[in-house]
Design an enzyme around this catalytic site. Sequence first.
Site: not given
Length: 228
Positions: A172, A94, A174
């Site tokens: 993302h 990002c 994560e």
Amino acid sequence: MKIGILKTGHAPDIVRDSLGDYDAMFARLLDGHGFEFAPYDVVDGVFPDGAQAADGWLVTGSKHGVYEDHPWIAPLEALIREIRDAGRPLVGVCFGHQIIAQALGGEVVKHPDGWRVGATQYQIDGRPLTLNAWHQDQVVTAPPGAEVVGRAEGCEIAALRYGPNIFTVQPHPEFDATMMDRLIEHRAIGVVPDPLRDHARALLDTPTDSAAMAGTLADILMKGGRHG
């Protein structure tokens, strides 16, 4: 292998007790690959001594824009170029995707088409992947020598590969469903248009391909083992 995590922001307070800060999220994502992680709060002016301080590097997401006037932006860009020149592996997610592109000659803007949020279909390295998006800024011009290897509807430069040692992605991997739920309920209010929030909320249970992307990131970072 020591992986330096360059933290360009902090997770919202609402999730930090349960999910930890961004370095903890990436440590969970990349668990099982034998990495040791060393976080550096570059957003607070805490930098490593240089590219040699770790075998590989990861740049996190952030609420900030790469084009904003923060005192840590220029030193981070200089460190990114140093890491590149040293041949150390580098991945970015990002904001990390965007700041690496900007540091190496690309262009990042607040995209006129607005926000991308929630589970999103991407084509990355020829594979269809579903990953969570949370961004308004985008890379609109790739740096010289970078290969565009990821796209999505409304995001034409969703992943970049810079030779064998640098790889970056806009979404993302994560961010799990809990993180997305907290962002939708607490950070998006008054920022993300309501129809987009509602759409993202409806997709919270969508399975994602975070594990596949974790494997891609780990493959890049493990190239740093030759420096150990």
